[in-house]
Design a protein around this motif. Structure first.
Motif, PDB file in Angstrom:
ATOM      1  N   ASP A  64      54.332  40.757  36.490  1.00 50.88           N
ATOM      2  CA  ASP A  64      53.399  41.780  35.989  1.00 50.88           C
ATOM      3  C   ASP A  64      52.079  41.670  36.757  1.00 50.88           C
ATOM      4  O   ASP A  64      51.108  41.108  36.255  1.00 50.88           O
ATOM      5  CB  ASP A  64      53.170  41.616  34.489  1.00 50.88           C
ATOM      6  CG  ASP A  64      52.327  42.754  33.915  1.00 50.88           C
ATOM      7  OD1 ASP A  64      51.934  43.671  34.670  1.00 50.88           O
ATOM      8  OD2 ASP A  64      52.052  42.723  32.701  1.00 50.88           O
ATOM      9  N   PRO A  65      52.047  42.195  37.992  1.00 49.86           N
ATOM     10  CA  PRO A  65      50.823  42.089  38.793  1.00 49.86           C
ATOM     11  C   PRO A  65      49.646  42.874  38.216  1.00 49.86           C
ATOM     12  O   PRO A  65      48.508  42.666  38.627  1.00 49.86           O
ATOM     13  CB  PRO A  65      51.234  42.638  40.166  1.00 49.86           C
ATOM     14  CG  PRO A  65      52.473  43.432  39.926  1.00 49.86           C
ATOM     15  CD  PRO A  65      53.131  42.879  38.698  1.00 49.86           C
ATOM     16  N   ASP A  66      49.902  43.747  37.233  1.00 47.57           N
ATOM     17  CA  ASP A  66      48.830  44.543  36.640  1.00 47.57           C
ATOM     18  C   ASP A  66      48.254  43.927  35.366  1.00 47.57           C
ATOM     19  O   ASP A  66      47.395  44.527  34.717  1.00 47.57           O
ATOM     20  CB  ASP A  66      49.336  45.959  36.322  1.00 47.57           C
ATOM     21  CG  ASP A  66      49.723  46.710  37.576  1.00 47.57           C
ATOM     22  OD1 ASP A  66      49.069  46.510  38.615  1.00 47.57           O
ATOM     23  OD2 ASP A  66      50.706  47.485  37.520  1.00 47.57           O
ATOM     24  N   LYS A  68      45.991  41.959  32.802  1.00 52.16           N
ATOM     25  CA  LYS A  68      44.552  41.694  32.795  1.00 52.16           C
ATOM     26  C   LYS A  68      44.334  40.192  32.640  1.00 52.16           C
ATOM     27  O   LYS A  68      44.935  39.556  31.778  1.00 52.16           O
ATOM     28  CB  LYS A  68      43.883  42.446  31.647  1.00 52.16           C
ATOM     29  CG  LYS A  68      43.983  43.942  31.786  1.00 52.16           C
ATOM     30  CD  LYS A  68      43.401  44.634  30.580  1.00 52.16           C
ATOM     31  CE  LYS A  68      43.652  46.132  30.718  1.00 52.16           C
ATOM     32  NZ  LYS A  68      44.011  46.749  29.476  1.00 52.16           N
ATOM     33  N   TRP A  84      45.612  36.022  29.511  1.00 49.98           N
ATOM     34  CA  TRP A  84      46.289  37.149  30.130  1.00 49.98           C
ATOM     35  C   TRP A  84      46.696  38.139  29.056  1.00 49.98           C
ATOM     36  O   TRP A  84      46.908  37.782  27.902  1.00 49.98           O
ATOM     37  CB  TRP A  84      47.514  36.677  30.933  1.00 49.98           C
ATOM     38  CG  TRP A  84      48.631  36.171  30.096  1.00 49.98           C
ATOM     39  CD1 TRP A  84      49.679  36.886  29.591  1.00 49.98           C
ATOM     40  CD2 TRP A  84      48.825  34.830  29.625  1.00 49.98           C
ATOM     41  NE1 TRP A  84      50.510  36.098  28.839  1.00 49.98           N
ATOM     42  CE2 TRP A  84      50.009  34.817  28.848  1.00 49.98           C
ATOM     43  CE3 TRP A  84      48.117  33.638  29.781  1.00 49.98           C
ATOM     44  CZ2 TRP A  84      50.481  33.673  28.249  1.00 49.98           C
ATOM     45  CZ3 TRP A  84      48.600  32.497  29.175  1.00 49.98           C
ATOM     46  CH2 TRP A  84      49.769  32.509  28.423  1.00 49.98           C
ATOM     47  N   GLY A  86      49.358  41.389  29.250  1.00 51.61           N
ATOM     48  CA  GLY A  86      50.226  42.180  30.111  1.00 51.61           C
ATOM     49  C   GLY A  86      51.330  42.873  29.356  1.00 51.61           C
ATOM     50  O   GLY A  86      51.317  42.967  28.122  1.00 51.61           O
ATOM     51  N   ASP A  87      52.294  43.322  30.114  1.00 48.75           N
ATOM     52  CA  ASP A  87      53.451  44.020  29.565  1.00 48.75           C
ATOM     53  C   ASP A  87      54.141  43.131  28.532  1.00 48.75           C
ATOM     54  O   ASP A  87      54.551  42.020  28.848  1.00 48.75           O
ATOM     55  CB  ASP A  87      54.411  44.361  30.702  1.00 48.75           C
ATOM     56  CG  ASP A  87      55.668  45.061  30.241  1.00 48.75           C
ATOM     57  OD1 ASP A  87      55.733  45.492  29.076  1.00 48.75           O
ATOM     58  OD2 ASP A  87      56.604  45.174  31.054  1.00 48.75           O
TER      59      ASP A  87
END
Length: 193
Positions: A64-66, A68, A84, A86-87
């Motif tokens: 999940d490179p996106d 936060k 983190w 994330g998804d």
């Protein structure tokens, strides 16, 4: 009335079975993977001695490179925190806090998962000299499942579930160190070298 009686008997049997399983099921969960890196321990330490450095070889960052990210505290010191968000289906939400540093051989942290489910685990990276100029790196975690939740350990094999991620982490770290990538260099930057 007969139906209610059978239902209560059935529920009582289920409760007894769960109670028995809770006492025979393991409460501890441990997962670890090791790899030998062709570099001295002090060199490898530069890639594992802080949460920002660890993020660079994290397989979850690749998933999940996106997500936060937020860092709090003094980087590379006890008490620093990496969080983190994330998804939920790949990395979820949580944080990791450094709890112990024994340079240049071990760093320990507490993982606190918030979503998709709440749990805690103690994680570590251990560096051992091999005597041939290489370093044996072990990356793992340990967690305790309270009873009766430990019954799930009979049906879920955490080693099979997250072991491949730990193997990927060790492979990423080996590539990063042996390629001479600098700590602070991202995986995508390494890919373009």
């Amino acid at each position: 009335m007969k139906f209610l009686k059978y239902l209560l008997i059935f529920l009582a049997v289920i409760i007894v079975i769960i109670a028995i399983l809770a006492f025979v099921a393991p409460t501890e969960v441990k997962v670890s993977r090791s790899i030998t890196i062709d570099a001295p321990r002090e060199t490898v330490w530069e890639y594992v001695n802080s949460l920002e450095d660890m993020h660079q070889w994290s397989p979850w960052a690749e998933k999940d490179p996106d997500m936060k990210l937020e860092y709090r505290g003094t980087e590379g010191k006890v008490g620093s925190v990496y969080s983190w968000d994330g998804d939920p289906e790949t990395v979820g939400k949580g944080e990791q806090e450094i709890t112990s540093i024994q340079a240049p051989s071990r760093i320990e942290s507490e993982l606190r998962f918030l979503t998709p489910y709440e749990s805690k685990a103690d994680a570590y990276v251990q560096l051992d000299e091999t005597g041939s100029g290489s370093t044996r790196v072990t990356y793992g975690f340990e967690s305790v499942s309270p009873r009766p939740m430990n019954v799930l350990n009979l049906f879920m094999n955490m080693d099979e579930m997250v072991g491949p991620d730990f193997e990927a982490a060790m492979s990423n770290l080996k590539k990063l160190v042996e390629s001479g990538g600098s700590s602070g260099e991202t995986q995508s930057e390494m890919a373009f070298r």
